[in-house]
Design a protein around this motif. Structure first.
Motif, PDB file in Angstrom:
ATOM      1  N   GLY A 123      -2.749   9.605   1.210  1.00 26.81           N
ATOM      2  CA  GLY A 123      -3.992   9.593   0.432  1.00 26.81           C
ATOM      3  C   GLY A 123      -4.483  10.989   0.051  1.00 26.81           C
ATOM      4  O   GLY A 123      -4.734  11.267  -1.122  1.00 26.81           O
TER       5      GLY A 123
ATOM      6  N   ASP B 162     -11.952   5.386   0.666  1.00 31.95           N
ATOM      7  CA  ASP B 162     -11.126   4.584   1.578  1.00 31.95           C
ATOM      8  C   ASP B 162     -11.047   5.251   2.957  1.00 31.95           C
ATOM      9  O   ASP B 162     -11.269   4.622   3.979  1.00 31.95           O
ATOM     10  N   ASN B 163     -10.760   6.560   2.939  1.00 30.81           N
ATOM     11  CA  ASN B 163     -10.680   7.280   4.224  1.00 30.81           C
ATOM     12  C   ASN B 163     -12.019   7.244   4.951  1.00 30.81           C
ATOM     13  O   ASN B 163     -12.068   6.973   6.164  1.00 30.81           O
TER      14      ASN B 163
ATOM     15  N   ARG C 214     -12.703   3.845   6.263  1.00 30.42           N
ATOM     16  CA  ARG C 214     -11.699   3.440   7.257  1.00 30.42           C
ATOM     17  C   ARG C 214     -11.843   4.208   8.584  1.00 30.42           C
ATOM     18  O   ARG C 214     -11.728   3.628   9.663  1.00 30.42           O
ATOM     19  N   TYR C 215     -12.103   5.515   8.490  1.00 27.12           N
ATOM     20  CA  TYR C 215     -12.096   6.313   9.717  1.00 27.12           C
ATOM     21  C   TYR C 215     -13.471   6.434  10.364  1.00 27.12           C
ATOM     22  O   TYR C 215     -13.578   6.909  11.482  1.00 27.12           O
TER      23      TYR C 215
ATOM     24  N   ARG D 138       0.843  -1.202   0.000  1.00 29.32           N
ATOM     25  CA  ARG D 138       0.000   0.000   0.000  1.00 29.32           C
ATOM     26  C   ARG D 138       0.884   1.261   0.000  1.00 29.32           C
ATOM     27  O   ARG D 138       0.665   2.196  -0.754  1.00 29.32           O
TER      28      ARG D 138
ATOM     29  N   ASN E 111      -9.342   7.012  -2.883  1.00 29.96           N
ATOM     30  CA  ASN E 111      -8.694   7.498  -1.668  1.00 29.96           C
ATOM     31  C   ASN E 111      -9.693   8.141  -0.723  1.00 29.96           C
ATOM     32  O   ASN E 111      -9.608   7.980   0.501  1.00 29.96           O
TER      33      ASN E 111
HETATM   34 MG   LIG Z   1      -6.154   7.742   3.345  1.00 32.48          MG
END
Ligand SMILES: [Mg+2]
Ligand SMILES: Nc1ncnc2c1ncn2[C@@H]1O[C@H](COP(=O)(O)OP(=O)(O)OP(=O)(O)O)[C@@H](O)[C@H]1O
Length: 469
Positions: A426, A366-367, A370-371, A291, A363
């Motif tokens: 990202g 993904d954030n 993910r968060y 990654r 991106n």
């Molecule tokens: Mg990111």
């Protein structure tokens, strides 16, 4: 091969052409003026000969008679340059002596004041002829004879040539001096350019400091300024590359060392279960490393200098975002995240490089996935605002504090206390890609008060035309 033109040759050619034409025109004019001058100078002498000839005419009861002895004729008419001829008439049509080859004057009125001059032909040669009524009887000046004297043009032509030659010679000297001045002037005028050329040539490839602009003439200044601007751009590109290499080395060192250590541990294990466990850990570490490598390469690929490599094409943002959103569904499901799509309802065209646009959206989603906390809600929305096409991704994750909203777009910047893994690249990639598309990106608190809303504002597509590349 393109023909190289030298400024000096171009200037000389454009100067010499008109000057030579001017010289030709001037020579023709000078010839005409000189011929007039020569005529004026020698006509007087011709008239004097006519008057002299009239002295040899005597009145007799039968009318005027020309008494010209051969010696007197020689004295009158012999000239070292030209042949001369004389003819005397008592009235038009009545010759009383002289050379019969001289034809009767076409027009010789008795009341004409002074002599009349014209050019004519005598025995196939051009001649200047004076025609004048002159008294021959002192007692009665009204008794006159018509005297004609002709002279070939030898000395007149010579005088005219001499005048023209002296004028043309002076002008040739002037033209020669003008050429010499151009030759010297161009060399002298271009000296600052050669100085700039040698200043660039003397440089080492590492010296990107600006060229000296002190004393550079106005005309050369734009060139020097452009070279300096190019140096600045080159410097920025080199800095970016150096930074990238340093970042990459720094970012890769730790995970690679970790991998090695984990492999060593795995090699020391005898128990197959523990080996499998180590391998599973190794797989996770390798994936993390992969990654980081991917993100580093994406960062390098989207540097501002990459603008020439961007292939913009018409993309329907609505369909494109929906497709990527659906790809993320399984991953969102795994974290029980409600991933929704709020479309515009109809195609929304933008000019984009599909691969880069995919990276950007990936991106951001993904954030968000993910968060956000488990069971949260992530919405990808596409809409039109004025003529801007907006793509926004809002989540339920921890709200990024206002003072961090610019810094999260910096390379390797991660919020402190974050639980999840990440390289911090990202959003830097996202903002690089947005810039390559002429888009701007904003980050706000989500409108429901929890989480964040990242919005990319794409400009409208350019109308199709031959100018586009
Ligand atoms: Mg990111
Ligand atoms: N949607 C989000 N919600 C909350 N925090 C976020 C969100 N997006 C980014 N951040 C914060 O901003 C930081 C930078 O994000 P960025 O995407 O640049 O890097 P990363 O996610 O840490 O790593 P990478 O994306 O390169 O794997 C993150 O570490 C995170 O702290």
């Amino acid at each position: 091969m393109a023909r190289r033109s030298r400024l000096r040759d171009v200037l000389l050619a454009s100067l010499l052409g008109p000057l030579l034409v001017l010289l030709l025109v001037d020579s023709a004019l000078s010839w005409w003026t000189s011929a007039q001058l020569a005529n004026r100078a020698y006509d007087r002498g011709l008239y004097e000969i006519a008057r002299e000839a009239a002295l040899h005419v005597h009145a007799t009861p039968s009318g005027p008679r020309l008494d010209l002895t051969p010696a007197a004729e020689r004295a009158l008419l012999v000239d070292q340059d030209d042949r001369m001829a004389l003819r005397v008439w008592s009235a038009p049509g009545t010759p009383i002596g002289g050379d019969p080859a001289l034809e009767a004057p076409a027009h010789a009125p008795r009341d004409a004041r002074g002599p009349r001059f014209h050019t004519g032909m005598l025995r196939g040669e051009p001649v200047r002829i004076v025609v004048a009524w002159l008294p021959y009887d002192e007692a009665d000046p009204s008794r006159q004879v018509l005297v004609q004297v002709a002279e070939t043009l030898g000395k007149r032509h010579r005088l005219a040539w001499e005048i023209v030659a002296s004028i043309v010679a002076a002008q040739l000297v002037l033209i020669g001096m003008a050429c010499a001045a151009v030759f010297w002037g161009v060399g002298h005028g271009l000296r600052p350019l050669s100085a700039v050329g040698s200043a660039v040539a003397r440089r080492s490839h590492q010296d990107l400091s600006p060229l000296e602009t002190e004393g550079v003439p106005e005309e050369v200044r734009p060139l020097v300024d452009e070279v300096n601007a190019l140096m600045l751009r080159l410097g920025a590109t080199l800095d970016a590359q150096n930074r990238f290499v340093a970042d990459a080395a720094h970012q890769l060192k730790t995970p690679v060392a970790g991998l090695k250590a984990q492999i060593e541990v795995a090699l020391g294990e005898d128990d197959p279960d523990r080996v499998r466990h180590s391998l599973a850990q190794l797989y996770v570490s390798a994936e993390r490393l992969s990654r980081i490598v991917q993100q580093l390469l994406a960062l390098a690929r989207n540097e501002p200098g990459a603008v020439a490599a961007v292939h913009l094409q018409a993309v329907d943002l609505e369909a494109f975002a929906l497709e990527i959103c659906m790809e993320w569904a399984p991953q969102a499901l795994r974290r029980s995240i409600d991933l929704g799509f709020d479309g515009h309802g109809s195609p929304l065209a933008i000019d984009a490089d599909p691969d880069r646009l995919r990276d950007l959206i990936n991106n951001l989603i993904d954030n968000a996935v993910r968060y956000s906390h488990e069971g949260g809600k992530v919405t990808v929305a596409v809409r039109l605002h004025g003529d801007e096409r907006l793509l926004s991704i809002s989540d339920d994750g921890p709200t990024i504090p206002a003072q961090e909203r610019t810094r999260v777009f910096e390379r390797f910047h991660r919020l402190v206390g974050g639980r999840t893994e990440g390289s911090g690249l990202g959003l830097a990639i996202v903002s690089e890609i947005a810039a390559l598309h002429g888009a701007r990106i904003t980050l706000q608190e989500d409108h429901d008060g929890t989480g964040n809303a990242f919005t990319v504002h794409f400009p409208p597509p350019e109308p199709p035309g031959p100018a586009r590349v």
